[in-house]
Write a protein that holds these residues in place. Sequence first.
Motif, PDB file in Angstrom:
ATOM      1  N   PHE A  78     -26.917  39.588 112.693  1.00  0.00           N
ATOM      2  CA  PHE A  78     -27.919  39.926 111.681  1.00  0.00           C
ATOM      3  C   PHE A  78     -28.165  38.710 110.801  1.00  0.00           C
ATOM      4  N   ILE A  79     -29.420  38.337 110.636  1.00  0.00           N
ATOM      5  CA  ILE A  79     -29.802  37.246 109.741  1.00  0.00           C
ATOM      6  C   ILE A  79     -30.579  37.855 108.581  1.00  0.00           C
ATOM      7  N   LYS A  80     -29.968  37.878 107.420  1.00  0.00           N
ATOM      8  CA  LYS A  80     -30.653  38.436 106.256  1.00  0.00           C
ATOM      9  C   LYS A  80     -31.774  37.497 105.844  1.00  0.00           C
ATOM     10  N   MET A  81     -32.975  38.045 105.742  1.00  0.00           N
ATOM     11  CA  MET A  81     -34.149  37.195 105.543  1.00  0.00           C
ATOM     12  C   MET A  81     -35.243  37.948 104.805  1.00  0.00           C
ATOM     13  N   ASP A  82     -35.843  37.284 103.837  1.00  0.00           N
ATOM     14  CA  ASP A  82     -37.001  37.812 103.128  1.00  0.00           C
ATOM     15  C   ASP A  82     -38.212  37.028 103.611  1.00  0.00           C
ATOM     16  N   LEU A  83     -39.015  37.629 104.477  1.00  0.00           N
ATOM     17  CA  LEU A  83     -40.144  36.917 105.074  1.00  0.00           C
ATOM     18  C   LEU A  83     -41.200  36.517 104.060  1.00  0.00           C
ATOM     19  N   SER A  84     -41.204  37.124 102.889  1.00  0.00           N
ATOM     20  CA  SER A  84     -42.205  36.764 101.880  1.00  0.00           C
ATOM     21  C   SER A  84     -41.837  35.487 101.136  1.00  0.00           C
ATOM     22  N   SER A  85     -40.626  34.969 101.360  1.00  0.00           N
ATOM     23  CA  SER A  85     -40.169  33.741 100.716  1.00  0.00           C
ATOM     24  C   SER A  85     -39.942  32.672 101.780  1.00  0.00           C
ATOM     25  N   LEU A  86     -40.754  31.636 101.765  1.00  0.00           N
ATOM     26  CA  LEU A  86     -40.677  30.622 102.818  1.00  0.00           C
ATOM     27  C   LEU A  86     -39.352  29.870 102.795  1.00  0.00           C
ATOM     28  N   ILE A 120     -43.120  35.234  95.960  1.00  0.00           N
ATOM     29  CA  ILE A 120     -42.411  34.278  95.113  1.00  0.00           C
ATOM     30  C   ILE A 120     -43.022  32.880  95.229  1.00  0.00           C
ATOM     31  N   ASP A 121     -43.687  32.610  96.340  1.00  0.00           N
ATOM     32  CA  ASP A 121     -44.320  31.307  96.553  1.00  0.00           C
ATOM     33  C   ASP A 121     -45.764  31.258  96.068  1.00  0.00           C
ATOM     34  N   LYS A 122     -46.216  32.354  95.438  1.00  0.00           N
ATOM     35  CA  LYS A 122     -47.550  32.442  94.844  1.00  0.00           C
ATOM     36  C   LYS A 122     -48.667  32.563  95.880  1.00  0.00           C
ATOM     37  N   TYR A 123     -48.371  33.296  96.945  1.00  0.00           N
ATOM     38  CA  TYR A 123     -49.406  33.660  97.919  1.00  0.00           C
ATOM     39  C   TYR A 123     -49.508  35.173  97.959  1.00  0.00           C
ATOM     40  N   HIS A 131     -47.972  36.820 107.837  1.00  0.00           N
ATOM     41  CA  HIS A 131     -48.331  35.592 108.546  1.00  0.00           C
ATOM     42  C   HIS A 131     -47.441  34.400 108.207  1.00  0.00           C
ATOM     43  N   LEU A 132     -47.416  33.994 106.943  1.00  0.00           N
ATOM     44  CA  LEU A 132     -46.738  32.741 106.607  1.00  0.00           C
ATOM     45  C   LEU A 132     -45.241  32.773 106.925  1.00  0.00           C
ATOM     46  N   GLY A 133     -44.582  33.876 106.643  1.00  0.00           N
ATOM     47  CA  GLY A 133     -43.157  33.970 106.944  1.00  0.00           C
ATOM     48  C   GLY A 133     -42.884  33.811 108.428  1.00  0.00           C
ATOM     49  N   HIS A 134     -43.706  34.460 109.252  1.00  0.00           N
ATOM     50  CA  HIS A 134     -43.536  34.331 110.695  1.00  0.00           C
ATOM     51  C   HIS A 134     -43.935  32.945 111.187  1.00  0.00           C
ATOM     52  N   ALA A 135     -44.907  32.321 110.536  1.00  0.00           N
ATOM     53  CA  ALA A 135     -45.275  30.954 110.911  1.00  0.00           C
ATOM     54  C   ALA A 135     -44.117  29.996 110.641  1.00  0.00           C
ATOM     55  N   MET A 136     -43.456  30.172 109.492  1.00  0.00           N
ATOM     56  CA  MET A 136     -42.304  29.336 109.176  1.00  0.00           C
ATOM     57  C   MET A 136     -41.180  29.566 110.187  1.00  0.00           C
ATOM     58  N   GLU A 313     -49.692  24.841 108.426  1.00  0.00           N
ATOM     59  CA  GLU A 313     -48.764  23.710 108.496  1.00  0.00           C
ATOM     60  C   GLU A 313     -48.684  22.981 107.151  1.00  0.00           C
ATOM     61  N   ASN A 314     -49.817  22.840 106.492  1.00  0.00           N
ATOM     62  CA  ASN A 314     -49.820  22.187 105.177  1.00  0.00           C
ATOM     63  C   ASN A 314     -49.032  23.005 104.157  1.00  0.00           C
ATOM     64  N   VAL A 315     -49.147  24.324 104.229  1.00  0.00           N
ATOM     65  CA  VAL A 315     -48.387  25.181 103.328  1.00  0.00           C
ATOM     66  C   VAL A 315     -46.883  25.045 103.612  1.00  0.00           C
ATOM     67  N   LEU A 316     -46.521  25.110 104.881  1.00  0.00           N
ATOM     68  CA  LEU A 316     -45.097  25.077 105.245  1.00  0.00           C
ATOM     69  C   LEU A 316     -44.439  23.767 104.821  1.00  0.00           C
ATOM     70  N   ARG A 317     -45.174  22.667 104.874  1.00  0.00           N
ATOM     71  CA  ARG A 317     -44.615  21.370 104.472  1.00  0.00           C
ATOM     72  C   ARG A 317     -44.142  21.378 103.025  1.00  0.00           C
ATOM     73  N   LYS A 318     -44.771  22.177 102.178  1.00  0.00           N
ATOM     74  CA  LYS A 318     -44.395  22.220 100.778  1.00  0.00           C
ATOM     75  C   LYS A 318     -42.996  22.823 100.585  1.00  0.00           C
ATOM     76  N   PHE A 319     -42.509  23.525 101.594  1.00  0.00           N
ATOM     77  CA  PHE A 319     -41.241  24.231 101.447  1.00  0.00           C
ATOM     78  C   PHE A 319     -40.170  23.690 102.386  1.00  0.00           C
ATOM     79  N   GLU A 320     -40.429  22.542 102.978  1.00  0.00           N
ATOM     80  CA  GLU A 320     -39.442  21.905 103.867  1.00  0.00           C
ATOM     81  C   GLU A 320     -38.406  21.144 103.022  1.00  0.00           C
TER      82      GLU A 320
END
Length: 320
Positions: A78-86, A120-123, A131-136, A313-320
Amino acid sequence: MSKQIKGVTNFDPAKDIPSLVGKVILVTGGTAGLGRESVIAFAAHSPAHIYFTGRNAPAAKSLIAEVQGKCSNVTLTFIKMDLSSLRSVKEAVTQGFKHDRLDILMNNAGIIAKPPILSIDKYEVQFATNHLGHAMLTNHLLPHLLKAANEPNSDVRVISNTSDGYEFHRLIKGGIDFRGLDSGSTMNKWVLGPWQRYGQSKLANILFAAELARRYPQITSVVVHPGVVRTPMLTEMRGFVRWFNDTACWLVGIVPMEPHQGAWSQLWCAAGANKEVLRNGGFYRPVGIDATEDLKGEGRNAELAIKLWDWSENVLRKFE
């Protein structure tokens, strides 16, 4: 059986999923609903390992005990994960995923028709989660998917869940409001606001799956509409949202399926169907119906898919 069940009417996960020996699988939203049913179904076919994500640790512990009580040879994490937080997604998958390969990624988790709030990431929260959580997650797992895909006789699949609710994107100019997403807008609309926000997130799932297939053809990427299913996403609806959903289903004669039935379509695409049968980048309805040519509005817009991919991709880079 619900009148939604058509197409491959005789699909039985217990009989029609072949051996999964050696396969590594990850399912998002695995502690309840369709994700939970998928984990149970996969486990019956002896995969090397199953990862599943969610936020409910007690439910995860219960699922692991249930599965191992029936399939003692199967190991689960089990991997505890909040998909709304990148950042949560990045940290969870980096710390929790321990294999060097991944054969099946099931992007199953999602939320529906939520109030106008930000992640939490303001989206906008539905777009962030669906979308974004699964993209990450997919971005971080891509090297593991490609490693498995580059081996002889590989059969690597990414299954993403969408909904017929994607059609509500047609109430948004251009299908996806990138300007609103960039500005931190909650996208509080007067006309079917919760469904507009849901629709653009489900459109994003369709476009992302298609673009993944175009960029990485060695991976089979399809998107699935499971049907209307009696999961917590449905049963926990309240107020106008619940009334609207129930009325819409009644008007077109849809009877909600039970969770084990609702998982059939994604299980068929993930493991039941022969690889050569699937259309890479395709859109499937229950069960096994290739409905790609039926996509409406921006659902088949390749230019919008590229724009979404680059923007994401541009969004995800902000959270790398």
